[in-house]
Motif scaffolding. Structure first.
Motif, short mmCIF file in Angstrom:
data_model
loop_
_atom_site.label_atom_id
_atom_site.label_comp_id
_atom_site.label_asym_id
_atom_site.label_seq_id
_atom_site.Cartn_x
_atom_site.Cartn_y
_atom_site.Cartn_z
N VAL A 150 -13.05 1.75 -8.33
CA VAL A 150 -11.52 1.29 -8.71
C VAL A 150 -10.92 3.09 -8.80
CG1 VAL A 150 -10.17 0.68 -10.44
CG2 VAL A 150 -11.74 -0.77 -9.84
N GLY A 151 -11.68 3.78 -9.61
CA GLY A 151 -11.42 5.08 -9.73
C GLY A 151 -10.93 5.71 -8.51
N ALA A 152 -12.09 5.53 -7.52
CA ALA A 152 -11.97 6.27 -6.24
C ALA A 152 -10.50 5.88 -5.38
CB ALA A 152 -13.30 6.02 -5.59
N ALA A 153 -10.32 4.73 -5.49
CA ALA A 153 -9.21 4.01 -4.96
C ALA A 153 -7.90 4.62 -5.53
CB ALA A 153 -9.14 2.79 -4.89
N ARG A 154 -8.02 4.89 -6.59
CA ARG A 154 -6.99 5.60 -7.38
C ARG A 154 -6.72 6.98 -6.83
NH1 ARG A 154 -3.82 4.19 -12.17
NH2 ARG A 154 -5.58 2.58 -12.60
N LEU A 168 0.56 3.97 0.96
CA LEU A 168 1.88 4.02 0.07
C LEU A 168 1.68 5.02 -1.16
CD1 LEU A 168 3.00 0.17 0.29
CD2 LEU A 168 3.88 2.27 1.55
N ARG A 169 0.62 5.34 -1.44
CA ARG A 169 0.46 6.52 -2.67
C ARG A 169 0.70 5.78 -3.95
NH1 ARG A 169 -1.46 10.92 -0.69
NH2 ARG A 169 -0.79 11.85 1.20
N ASP A 170 0.38 4.44 -3.82
CA ASP A 170 0.60 3.52 -4.91
C ASP A 170 -0.83 3.54 -5.65
OD1 ASP A 170 0.96 1.65 -6.96
OD2 ASP A 170 1.33 0.05 -5.54
N GLU A 171 -1.07 4.64 -6.68
CA GLU A 171 -2.17 4.74 -7.39
C GLU A 171 -2.56 3.36 -8.17
OE1 GLU A 171 -2.53 8.16 -9.64
OE2 GLU A 171 -1.40 9.29 -8.52
N ALA A 172 -1.81 2.82 -9.01
CA ALA A 172 -1.97 1.76 -9.85
C ALA A 172 -2.15 0.44 -8.77
CB ALA A 172 -0.88 1.14 -10.80
N GLY A 173 -1.50 0.31 -7.68
CA GLY A 173 -1.76 -0.71 -6.83
C GLY A 173 -2.93 -0.65 -6.04
N ALA A 174 -3.47 0.70 -5.78
CA ALA A 174 -4.82 0.84 -5.06
C ALA A 174 -5.83 0.33 -6.17
CB ALA A 174 -5.06 2.22 -4.55
N ALA A 175 -5.76 0.95 -7.19
CA ALA A 175 -6.89 0.46 -8.24
C ALA A 175 -6.94 -1.11 -8.33
CB ALA A 175 -6.61 1.32 -9.54
N ALA A 176 -5.82 -1.79 -8.29
CA ALA A 176 -5.74 -2.99 -8.66
C ALA A 176 -6.14 -3.78 -7.54
CB ALA A 176 -4.47 -3.38 -8.83
N ALA A 196 -7.81 -4.40 3.73
CA ALA A 196 -6.22 -3.94 4.28
C ALA A 196 -5.52 -3.68 3.32
CB ALA A 196 -6.06 -4.97 5.29
N VAL A 197 -5.59 -4.43 2.05
CA VAL A 197 -4.64 -4.39 1.05
C VAL A 197 -4.82 -2.91 0.21
CG1 VAL A 197 -3.84 -5.25 -1.28
CG2 VAL A 197 -4.13 -6.75 0.80
N VAL A 198 -6.36 -2.56 0.31
CA VAL A 198 -6.60 -1.37 -0.41
C VAL A 198 -6.13 -0.26 0.25
CG1 VAL A 198 -8.58 0.37 -0.85
CG2 VAL A 198 -8.55 -2.25 -1.57
N LEU A 199 -6.18 -0.27 1.73
CA LEU A 199 -5.72 0.80 2.77
C LEU A 199 -4.25 0.85 2.45
CD1 LEU A 199 -5.64 2.87 4.72
CD2 LEU A 199 -6.13 1.13 6.43
N GLU A 200 -3.34 -0.10 2.62
CA GLU A 200 -1.97 -0.20 2.28
C GLU A 200 -1.49 0.43 1.13
OE1 GLU A 200 1.79 -0.55 3.75
OE2 GLU A 200 -0.04 -0.71 4.68
#
Length: 243
Positions: free
Chosen positions: A108-112, A207-215, A199-203
């Motif tokens: 989750v941290g890595a995605a952020r 979009l540089r959405d840190e909170a969204g990528a973590a979620a 795919a959602v993680v990638l999107e």
């Protein structure tokens, strides 16, 4: 009460002193240590103690004896960490719930971080990994493509420590992936929701959405936890039936 004193050998003290010397002198990978004789004189111990300390640090991947008996600094990597973790789990046993919990924290941290730091080249690499995941034709291909995608997320985050620890625990994580996938399939679910979660993680990263990528990563990892729960229930039922 005071803590009990611990006996420390001369070799242990020399190991600590060598590490301190490397730090204080700012030595880097492939830099040479002073000679055994010079180190013995500087640390006021025998050459035998220095050789034992060097051997211990070499075993940890921190030093290497090269041709001409020169000792140089080496950079321990994921392979050394992998060996340590494999041995630890072999002795203590594997708790997949604990490993999954670690994965949720790290990935989750890595995605952020990836959403914060990914370059255009990183996004392109992630797209290729996602395409490979969409085209898998076997369970083995699925696990390898999944590992590659998650590693690419960690690499895109630009944090060497995150990438190092994930690489080190990858063999253990593969066992977790296999168990989770078995449970996921037994619950009647297929690969499509898993691919789409990637795919959602990638999107979100794009979009540089840190909170969204973590979620999005956490939601995807809940799929693995769901599969693990199903598999754990199956194993427990089988054990109960044998009694």
């Amino acid at each position: 009460m005071p803590e009990p004193l611990q006996r420390v050998s001369l070799t242990d003290m020399a190991v600590d002193a060598l590490i301190q010397l490397i730090e204080e002198r700012g030595l880097r990978e492939n830099d040479a240590l002073p000679s055994t004789a010079d180190l013995a004189a500087e640390l006021d111990v025998s050459r035998a103690v220095i050789r034992e300390a060097i051997a211990e640090l070499a075993g940890q991947g921190l030093l290497e004896r090269r041709q001409g008996r020169e000792t140089v600094i080496t950079l321990p990597g994921a392979r050394q960490l992998e060996h340590l973790l494999r041995l630890r789990f072999a002795i203590q046993g594997r708790d997949l719930d604990d490993i999954q919990a670690y994965r949720e924290v790290a990935e989750v941290g890595a995605a952020r971080l990836a959403a914060r730091n990914a370059t255009a080249a990183d996004i392109e690499a992630l797209e290729k990994r996602l395409a490979a995941l969409r085209s898998v034709e076997s369970d083995d291909e699925l696990h390898e493509a999944d590992i590659a995608f998650h590693r690419e997320v960690a690499r895109a985050g630009g944090n060497d420590m995150v990438l190092l620890t994930l690489d080190g625990i990858t063999p253990i994580l593969k066992q977790l992936r296999v168990a989770a996938w078995h449970g996921w399939k037994r619950s009647g679910k297929g690969i499509e929701p898993i691919v789409e979660a990637h795919a959602v993680v990638l999107e979100r990263i794009r979009l540089r959405d840190e909170a969204g990528a973590a979620a999005a990563m956490l939601e995807h990892l809940q799929q693995a936890r769901e599969g693990l729960d199903v598999e754990a229930t199956r194993v427990a039922t089988r054990r109960t039936g044998r009694r």
